[in-house]
Scaffold this motif. Structure first.
Motif, PDB file in Angstrom:
ATOM      1  N   SER A  20       0.846  -1.199   0.000  1.00 37.20           N
ATOM      2  CA  SER A  20       0.000   0.000   0.000  1.00 37.20           C
ATOM      3  C   SER A  20       0.878   1.244   0.000  1.00 37.20           C
ATOM      4  CB  SER A  20      -0.907   0.019   1.235  1.00 37.20           C
ATOM      5  OG  SER A  20      -1.828  -1.046   1.180  1.00 37.20           O
ATOM      6  N   LEU A  21       0.730   2.037  -1.066  1.00 33.05           N
ATOM      7  CA  LEU A  21       1.434   3.309  -1.197  1.00 33.05           C
ATOM      8  C   LEU A  21       0.457   4.346  -1.725  1.00 33.05           C
ATOM      9  CD1 LEU A  21       4.653   2.150  -3.115  1.00 33.05           C
ATOM     10  CD2 LEU A  21       4.524   2.732  -0.695  1.00 33.05           C
ATOM     11  N   GLU A  22       0.717   5.589  -1.437  1.00 35.42           N
ATOM     12  CA  GLU A  22      -0.082   6.671  -1.984  1.00 35.42           C
ATOM     13  C   GLU A  22       0.185   6.751  -3.495  1.00 35.42           C
ATOM     14  OE1 GLU A  22       0.528   7.020   2.248  1.00 35.42           O
ATOM     15  OE2 GLU A  22       1.963   6.779   0.619  1.00 35.42           O
ATOM     16  N   ASP A  23      -0.799   7.267  -4.247  1.00 37.17           N
ATOM     17  CA  ASP A  23      -0.668   7.356  -5.707  1.00 37.17           C
ATOM     18  C   ASP A  23       0.627   8.029  -6.138  1.00 37.17           C
ATOM     19  OD1 ASP A  23      -2.985   6.032  -6.586  1.00 37.17           O
ATOM     20  OD2 ASP A  23      -4.195   7.856  -6.393  1.00 37.17           O
ATOM     21  N   GLU A  24       1.009   9.091  -5.438  1.00 38.64           N
ATOM     22  CA  GLU A  24       2.223   9.815  -5.804  1.00 38.64           C
ATOM     23  C   GLU A  24       3.466   8.938  -5.655  1.00 38.64           C
ATOM     24  OE1 GLU A  24      -0.978  12.645  -4.829  1.00 38.64           O
ATOM     25  OE2 GLU A  24      -0.174  10.902  -3.789  1.00 38.64           O
ATOM     26  N   PHE A  25       3.484   8.096  -4.624  1.00 35.66           N
ATOM     27  CA  PHE A  25       4.608   7.178  -4.465  1.00 35.66           C
ATOM     28  C   PHE A  25       4.594   6.101  -5.535  1.00 35.66           C
ATOM     29  CE2 PHE A  25       4.922   8.943  -0.151  1.00 35.66           C
ATOM     30  CZ  PHE A  25       6.293   9.119  -0.072  1.00 35.66           C
ATOM     31  N   TRP A  26       3.419   5.585  -5.889  1.00 35.92           N
ATOM     32  CA  TRP A  26       3.343   4.597  -6.968  1.00 35.92           C
ATOM     33  C   TRP A  26       3.884   5.185  -8.259  1.00 35.92           C
ATOM     34  CZ3 TRP A  26       3.435  -0.233  -6.261  1.00 35.92           C
ATOM     35  CH2 TRP A  26       2.724  -0.853  -5.231  1.00 35.92           C
ATOM     36  N   GLN A  27       3.502   6.422  -8.569  1.00 36.53           N
ATOM     37  CA  GLN A  27       3.974   7.051  -9.804  1.00 36.53           C
ATOM     38  C   GLN A  27       5.476   7.251  -9.771  1.00 36.53           C
ATOM     39  OE1 GLN A  27       2.118   7.624 -12.671  1.00 36.53           O
ATOM     40  NE2 GLN A  27       4.224   7.761 -13.391  1.00 36.53           N
ATOM     41  N   ALA A  28       6.001   7.737  -8.659  1.00 36.39           N
ATOM     42  CA  ALA A  28       7.450   7.927  -8.535  1.00 36.39           C
ATOM     43  C   ALA A  28       8.181   6.587  -8.647  1.00 36.39           C
ATOM     44  CB  ALA A  28       7.782   8.601  -7.204  1.00 36.39           C
ATOM     45  N   GLU A  54      13.053  -5.776   9.903  1.00 31.32           N
ATOM     46  CA  GLU A  54      12.164  -5.099  10.846  1.00 31.32           C
ATOM     47  C   GLU A  54      11.365  -3.972  10.188  1.00 31.32           C
ATOM     48  OE1 GLU A  54      11.785  -5.940  14.169  1.00 31.32           O
ATOM     49  OE2 GLU A  54      12.985  -7.687  13.602  1.00 31.32           O
ATOM     50  N   ILE A  55      11.736  -3.622   8.947  1.00 29.81           N
ATOM     51  CA  ILE A  55      11.077  -2.529   8.236  1.00 29.81           C
ATOM     52  C   ILE A  55      10.170  -3.112   7.164  1.00 29.81           C
ATOM     53  CG2 ILE A  55      11.466  -0.536   6.721  1.00 29.81           C
ATOM     54  CD1 ILE A  55      14.147  -0.162   8.182  1.00 29.81           C
ATOM     55  N   GLY A  56       8.946  -2.652   7.121  1.00 28.37           N
ATOM     56  CA  GLY A  56       7.994  -3.129   6.132  1.00 28.37           C
ATOM     57  C   GLY A  56       8.401  -2.725   4.725  1.00 28.37           C
ATOM     58  N   LEU A  57       7.927  -3.494   3.740  1.00 27.41           N
ATOM     59  CA  LEU A  57       8.282  -3.237   2.352  1.00 27.41           C
ATOM     60  C   LEU A  57       7.787  -1.870   1.891  1.00 27.41           C
ATOM     61  CD1 LEU A  57       9.577  -4.131  -0.279  1.00 27.41           C
ATOM     62  CD2 LEU A  57       7.461  -5.384  -0.801  1.00 27.41           C
ATOM     63  N   ALA A  58       6.579  -1.486   2.246  1.00 24.92           N
ATOM     64  CA  ALA A  58       6.052  -0.179   1.826  1.00 24.92           C
ATOM     65  C   ALA A  58       6.925   0.950   2.368  1.00 24.92           C
ATOM     66  CB  ALA A  58       4.604  -0.003   2.283  1.00 24.92           C
ATOM     67  N   SER A  59       7.334   0.852   3.616  1.00 20.31           N
ATOM     68  CA  SER A  59       8.216   1.875   4.191  1.00 20.31           C
ATOM     69  C   SER A  59       9.561   1.893   3.485  1.00 20.31           C
ATOM     70  CB  SER A  59       8.429   1.626   5.679  1.00 20.31           C
ATOM     71  OG  SER A  59       7.220   1.790   6.380  1.00 20.31           O
ATOM     72  N   ALA A  60      10.091   0.715   3.192  1.00 18.53           N
ATOM     73  CA  ALA A  60      11.382   0.630   2.505  1.00 18.53           C
ATOM     74  C   ALA A  60      11.290   1.262   1.109  1.00 18.53           C
ATOM     75  CB  ALA A  60      11.839  -0.822   2.411  1.00 18.53           C
ATOM     76  N   ILE A  61      10.177   1.052   0.431  1.00 11.43           N
ATOM     77  CA  ILE A  61       9.989   1.655  -0.898  1.00 11.43           C
ATOM     78  C   ILE A  61       9.916   3.168  -0.784  1.00 11.43           C
ATOM     79  CG2 ILE A  61       8.373   1.910  -2.822  1.00 11.43           C
ATOM     80  CD1 ILE A  61       7.756  -1.130  -2.455  1.00 11.43           C
ATOM     81  N   ARG A  62       9.169   3.675   0.185  1.00  8.57           N
ATOM     82  CA  ARG A  62       9.073   5.127   0.369  1.00  8.57           C
ATOM     83  C   ARG A  62      10.443   5.751   0.651  1.00  8.57           C
ATOM     84  NH1 ARG A  62       4.535   3.496   3.373  1.00  8.57           N
ATOM     85  NH2 ARG A  62       2.560   4.113   2.421  1.00  8.57           N
ATOM     86  N   VAL A  63      11.225   5.119   1.514  1.00  6.56           N
ATOM     87  CA  VAL A  63      12.556   5.636   1.841  1.00  6.56           C
ATOM     88  C   VAL A  63      13.467   5.557   0.611  1.00  6.56           C
ATOM     89  CG1 VAL A  63      14.630   5.244   3.239  1.00  6.56           C
ATOM     90  CG2 VAL A  63      12.363   5.194   4.298  1.00  6.56           C
ATOM     91  N   PHE A  64      13.377   4.477  -0.151  1.00  5.64           N
ATOM     92  CA  PHE A  64      14.150   4.354  -1.392  1.00  5.64           C
ATOM     93  C   PHE A  64      13.835   5.513  -2.335  1.00  5.64           C
ATOM     94  CE2 PHE A  64      14.317   3.156  -5.836  1.00  5.64           C
ATOM     95  CZ  PHE A  64      15.623   2.720  -5.970  1.00  5.64           C
ATOM     96  N   ILE A  65      12.550   5.800  -2.504  1.00 12.08           N
ATOM     97  CA  ILE A  65      12.123   6.895  -3.377  1.00 12.08           C
ATOM     98  C   ILE A  65      12.672   8.225  -2.873  1.00 12.08           C
ATOM     99  CG2 ILE A  65      10.105   8.210  -4.174  1.00 12.08           C
ATOM    100  CD1 ILE A  65       8.604   5.446  -4.180  1.00 12.08           C
ATOM    101  N   LEU A  66      12.580   8.447  -1.572  1.00  7.06           N
ATOM    102  CA  LEU A  66      13.101   9.680  -0.988  1.00  7.06           C
ATOM    103  C   LEU A  66      14.590   9.821  -1.270  1.00  7.06           C
ATOM    104  CD1 LEU A  66      12.744  12.189   0.830  1.00  7.06           C
ATOM    105  CD2 LEU A  66      13.219  10.679   2.774  1.00  7.06           C
ATOM    106  N   HIS A  67      15.363   8.763  -1.040  1.00 11.04           N
ATOM    107  CA  HIS A  67      16.803   8.810  -1.281  1.00 11.04           C
ATOM    108  C   HIS A  67      17.106   9.030  -2.762  1.00 11.04           C
ATOM    109  CE1 HIS A  67      17.885   6.466   2.641  1.00 11.04           C
ATOM    110  NE2 HIS A  67      17.529   7.726   2.856  1.00 11.04           N
ATOM    111  N   TRP A  68      16.321   8.403  -3.627  1.00 11.31           N
ATOM    112  CA  TRP A  68      16.529   8.550  -5.075  1.00 11.31           C
ATOM    113  C   TRP A  68      16.411  10.020  -5.492  1.00 11.31           C
ATOM    114  CZ3 TRP A  68      17.949   5.432  -9.059  1.00 11.31           C
ATOM    115  CH2 TRP A  68      17.717   5.904 -10.355  1.00 11.31           C
ATOM    116  N   TYR A  69      15.379  10.676  -5.028  1.00  9.95           N
ATOM    117  CA  TYR A  69      15.157  12.066  -5.433  1.00  9.95           C
ATOM    118  C   TYR A  69      16.063  13.051  -4.699  1.00  9.95           C
ATOM    119  CZ  TYR A  69      11.401  10.724  -8.496  1.00  9.95           C
ATOM    120  OH  TYR A  69      10.687  10.172  -9.531  1.00  9.95           O
ATOM    121  N   ARG A  70      16.595  12.669  -3.563  1.00  9.03           N
ATOM    122  CA  ARG A  70      17.554  13.533  -2.869  1.00  9.03           C
ATOM    123  C   ARG A  70      18.923  13.482  -3.524  1.00  9.03           C
ATOM    124  NH1 ARG A  70      16.796  12.951   3.666  1.00  9.03           N
ATOM    125  NH2 ARG A  70      15.160  14.515   3.839  1.00  9.03           N
ATOM    126  N   ALA A  71      19.228  12.357  -4.167  1.00  9.45           N
ATOM    127  CA  ALA A  71      20.578  12.146  -4.738  1.00  9.45           C
ATOM    128  C   ALA A  71      20.814  12.991  -5.977  1.00  9.45           C
ATOM    129  CB  ALA A  71      20.776  10.674  -5.085  1.00  9.45           C
TER     130      ALA A  71
END
Length: 71
Positions: A20-28, A54-71
């Motif tokens: 489960s991710l918000e639409d904006e995260f799915w698009q990113a 210990e970290i859920g997949l949805a959270s890991a995906i969100r953090v991955f996306i955040l790191h991708w766009y920060r880089a």
């Protein structure tokens, strides 16, 4: 912006799972997969393998996306 998570199915290592991710995260997530030349399931599998159990997949995906766009 919807704000509500949307549940979608992914296939990881031959097994179906729901994320489960918000639409904006799915698009990113789709945009990043396309940029990397990977199917979204392959990118999700990479994230899954590298995440802390210990970290859920949805959270890991969100953090991955955040790191991708920060880089």
């Amino acid at each position: 912006m919807s704000g509500r998570p949307v549940k979608r199915s992914l296939t990881l290592k031959g097994h179906r799972t729901s994320v489960s991710l918000e639409d904006e995260f799915w698009q990113a997530f789709r945009d990043i997969a396309k940029e990397k030349g990977l199917p979204i399931n392959a990118l999700a599998a990479e994230i899954d393998v590298n995440r802390d159990p210990e970290i859920g997949l949805a959270s890991a995906i969100r953090v991955f996306i955040l790191h991708w766009y920060r880089a």
